[in-house]
Design a protein around this motif. Sequence first.
Motif, PDB file in Angstrom:
ATOM      1  N   ASN A 193      39.531  34.329  31.084  1.00  0.00           N
ATOM      2  CA  ASN A 193      38.080  34.393  31.219  1.00  0.00           C
ATOM      3  C   ASN A 193      37.561  35.716  30.646  1.00  0.00           C
ATOM      4  N   GLN A 194      36.331  35.656  30.135  1.00  0.00           N
ATOM      5  CA  GLN A 194      35.742  36.824  29.492  1.00  0.00           C
ATOM      6  C   GLN A 194      34.649  37.473  30.343  1.00  0.00           C
ATOM      7  N   ARG A 195      34.997  38.636  30.917  1.00  0.00           N
ATOM      8  CA  ARG A 195      34.034  39.556  31.514  1.00  0.00           C
ATOM      9  C   ARG A 195      33.232  38.992  32.697  1.00  0.00           C
ATOM     10  N   GLU A 196      33.816  38.122  33.481  1.00  0.00           N
ATOM     11  CA  GLU A 196      33.096  37.600  34.637  1.00  0.00           C
ATOM     12  C   GLU A 196      33.805  38.003  35.931  1.00  0.00           C
ATOM     13  N   ALA A 197      33.087  37.949  37.017  1.00  0.00           N
ATOM     14  CA  ALA A 197      33.648  38.335  38.312  1.00  0.00           C
ATOM     15  C   ALA A 197      34.654  37.287  38.771  1.00  0.00           C
ATOM     16  N   SER A 198      35.697  37.748  39.448  1.00  0.00           N
ATOM     17  CA  SER A 198      36.753  36.839  39.888  1.00  0.00           C
ATOM     18  C   SER A 198      36.215  35.753  40.823  1.00  0.00           C
ATOM     19  N   GLN A 199      35.257  36.112  41.679  1.00  0.00           N
ATOM     20  CA  GLN A 199      34.676  35.134  42.596  1.00  0.00           C
ATOM     21  C   GLN A 199      33.925  34.048  41.832  1.00  0.00           C
ATOM     22  N   THR A 200      33.200  34.456  40.792  1.00  0.00           N
ATOM     23  CA  THR A 200      32.468  33.489  39.961  1.00  0.00           C
ATOM     24  C   THR A 200      33.427  32.522  39.283  1.00  0.00           C
ATOM     25  N   VAL A 201      34.519  33.068  38.755  1.00  0.00           N
ATOM     26  CA  VAL A 201      35.521  32.251  38.063  1.00  0.00           C
ATOM     27  C   VAL A 201      36.197  31.294  39.028  1.00  0.00           C
ATOM     28  N   ALA A 202      36.606  31.797  40.189  1.00  0.00           N
ATOM     29  CA  ALA A 202      37.301  30.967  41.174  1.00  0.00           C
ATOM     30  C   ALA A 202      36.411  29.828  41.657  1.00  0.00           C
ATOM     31  N   GLN A 203      35.145  30.115  41.925  1.00  0.00           N
ATOM     32  CA  GLN A 203      34.216  29.084  42.384  1.00  0.00           C
ATOM     33  C   GLN A 203      33.986  28.033  41.309  1.00  0.00           C
ATOM     34  N   LEU A 205      36.080  27.134  38.828  1.00  0.00           N
ATOM     35  CA  LEU A 205      37.281  26.318  38.667  1.00  0.00           C
ATOM     36  C   LEU A 205      37.430  25.321  39.813  1.00  0.00           C
ATOM     37  N   GLN A 206      37.133  25.760  41.035  1.00  0.00           N
ATOM     38  CA  GLN A 206      37.237  24.869  42.188  1.00  0.00           C
ATOM     39  C   GLN A 206      36.204  23.753  42.110  1.00  0.00           C
ATOM     40  N   ARG A 207      34.980  24.109  41.716  1.00  0.00           N
ATOM     41  CA  ARG A 207      33.900  23.118  41.628  1.00  0.00           C
ATOM     42  C   ARG A 207      34.191  22.054  40.573  1.00  0.00           C
ATOM     43  N   GLU A 208      34.793  22.473  39.449  1.00  0.00           N
ATOM     44  CA  GLU A 208      35.056  21.557  38.342  1.00  0.00           C
ATOM     45  C   GLU A 208      36.423  20.872  38.462  1.00  0.00           C
ATOM     46  N   GLY A 209      37.196  21.232  39.468  1.00  0.00           N
ATOM     47  CA  GLY A 209      38.508  20.614  39.632  1.00  0.00           C
ATOM     48  C   GLY A 209      39.507  21.042  38.577  1.00  0.00           C
ATOM     49  N   ILE A 210      39.379  22.273  38.092  1.00  0.00           N
ATOM     50  CA  ILE A 210      40.259  22.806  37.048  1.00  0.00           C
ATOM     51  C   ILE A 210      41.367  23.614  37.708  1.00  0.00           C
ATOM     52  N   ASN A 211      42.599  23.359  37.296  1.00  0.00           N
ATOM     53  CA  ASN A 211      43.733  24.052  37.908  1.00  0.00           C
ATOM     54  C   ASN A 211      44.729  24.482  36.838  1.00  0.00           C
ATOM     55  N   PHE A 212      44.669  25.750  36.457  1.00  0.00           N
ATOM     56  CA  PHE A 212      45.636  26.327  35.529  1.00  0.00           C
ATOM     57  C   PHE A 212      46.635  27.180  36.304  1.00  0.00           C
ATOM     58  N   GLN A 213      47.840  27.259  35.789  1.00  0.00           N
ATOM     59  CA  GLN A 213      48.854  28.062  36.460  1.00  0.00           C
ATOM     60  C   GLN A 213      48.552  29.547  36.343  1.00  0.00           C
ATOM     61  N   HIS A 214      48.036  29.963  35.177  1.00  0.00           N
ATOM     62  CA  HIS A 214      47.767  31.385  34.941  1.00  0.00           C
ATOM     63  C   HIS A 214      46.313  31.573  34.513  1.00  0.00           C
ATOM     64  N   VAL A 215      45.496  32.071  35.426  1.00  0.00           N
ATOM     65  CA  VAL A 215      44.099  32.396  35.128  1.00  0.00           C
ATOM     66  C   VAL A 215      43.933  33.905  35.235  1.00  0.00           C
ATOM     67  N   LEU A 216      43.532  34.513  34.138  1.00  0.00           N
ATOM     68  CA  LEU A 216      43.321  35.961  34.108  1.00  0.00           C
ATOM     69  C   LEU A 216      41.882  36.250  33.678  1.00  0.00           C
ATOM     70  N   ILE A 217      41.454  37.479  33.938  1.00  0.00           N
ATOM     71  CA  ILE A 217      40.106  37.890  33.551  1.00  0.00           C
ATOM     72  C   ILE A 217      40.205  39.130  32.668  1.00  0.00           C
ATOM     73  N   ASP A 218      39.645  39.023  31.476  1.00  0.00           N
ATOM     74  CA  ASP A 218      39.560  40.159  30.556  1.00  0.00           C
ATOM     75  C   ASP A 218      38.229  40.856  30.847  1.00  0.00           C
ATOM     76  N   THR A 219      38.255  41.782  31.778  1.00  0.00           N
ATOM     77  CA  THR A 219      37.011  42.394  32.266  1.00  0.00           C
ATOM     78  C   THR A 219      36.260  43.179  31.190  1.00  0.00           C
ATOM     79  N   LYS A 220      36.981  43.639  30.170  1.00  0.00           N
ATOM     80  CA  LYS A 220      36.354  44.428  29.104  1.00  0.00           C
ATOM     81  C   LYS A 220      36.181  43.631  27.808  1.00  0.00           C
ATOM     82  N   GLY A 221      36.611  42.375  27.796  1.00  0.00           N
ATOM     83  CA  GLY A 221      36.542  41.599  26.564  1.00  0.00           C
ATOM     84  C   GLY A 221      37.408  42.192  25.469  1.00  0.00           C
TER      85      GLY A 221
END
Length: 266
Positions: A193-203, A205-221
């Motif tokens: 993910n690009q530059r978003e808050a972890s809570q925003t990303v987690a919510q 993915l849960q809402r859309e039913g998306i489940n990846f084994q490795h989800v990371l956040i590039d906070t600085k792009g």
Amino acid sequence: MTSSNFGPFALSVSPVLALISVIIGFIVTLIVARKYKGRASDVMLTMLLAGLVLGRLVFVLRFFDSYNSLWHMLDIRDGDLDYAGAFVGFALVLFVKLRQGKQRRALLSGTFTMLGTYAVFSLVITLARSHTVLPQSTFMQLNGQEITIRGISQQQPVVVNLWATSCDPCLQEMPVLMAAEQRYNDVTFISLNQREASQTVAQFLQREGINFQHVLIDTKGEIATNKGLFSLPVTLFFDVNGKLVYSHTGRISQADLERGIEGYLR
């Protein structure tokens, strides 16, 4: 740079450079034909059309199981072509026209200019990619801990998908990436993910039913900035040595994802 922006459209560099090469070759054909008081534009268009049709046909046959409808096969907006097949289609028409002896100079001049221009572009891209490797820096996991991509991959090839929650094409391609993650156990998939808050990303993915084994956040792009990427989504393919070998900009189809893995990582 591995992508180009044209308003709302995002294209990988290779197709853009191929288009530029075709335009340059076409212009040279017109100039030479006019010099010898002839016309060759219709022949050149026929050659390009034959290349486009055969290139698409070969690609569809190679990844036939990835298409779920006739419309999907005919929809060339995904830019999926088999370049060897396209070259054969182009060359067959060229061979026939050269035997007829009509505008031979113009056709050969345009063809060699086109191929030479694309060869130079391809060499530049290859050299640039050879110096592009997986970053050594850390990225944040959804639990707040940091980790490196190399620490996850464990000497496997890596597919890194750059995305954001506000990107509709990103969401549309996620089922394709999830299915590939289940299929290719010898390839590590990173959802970056690009530059978003972890809570925003987690919510999201849960809402859309998306489940990846490795989800990371590039906070600085960082990856997008270093590689000159200006649009999402982008999918990057790194070999077992961590070198960038292929990239795809825009929503990736199942067929193009399979081509990237089968053609560059295996």
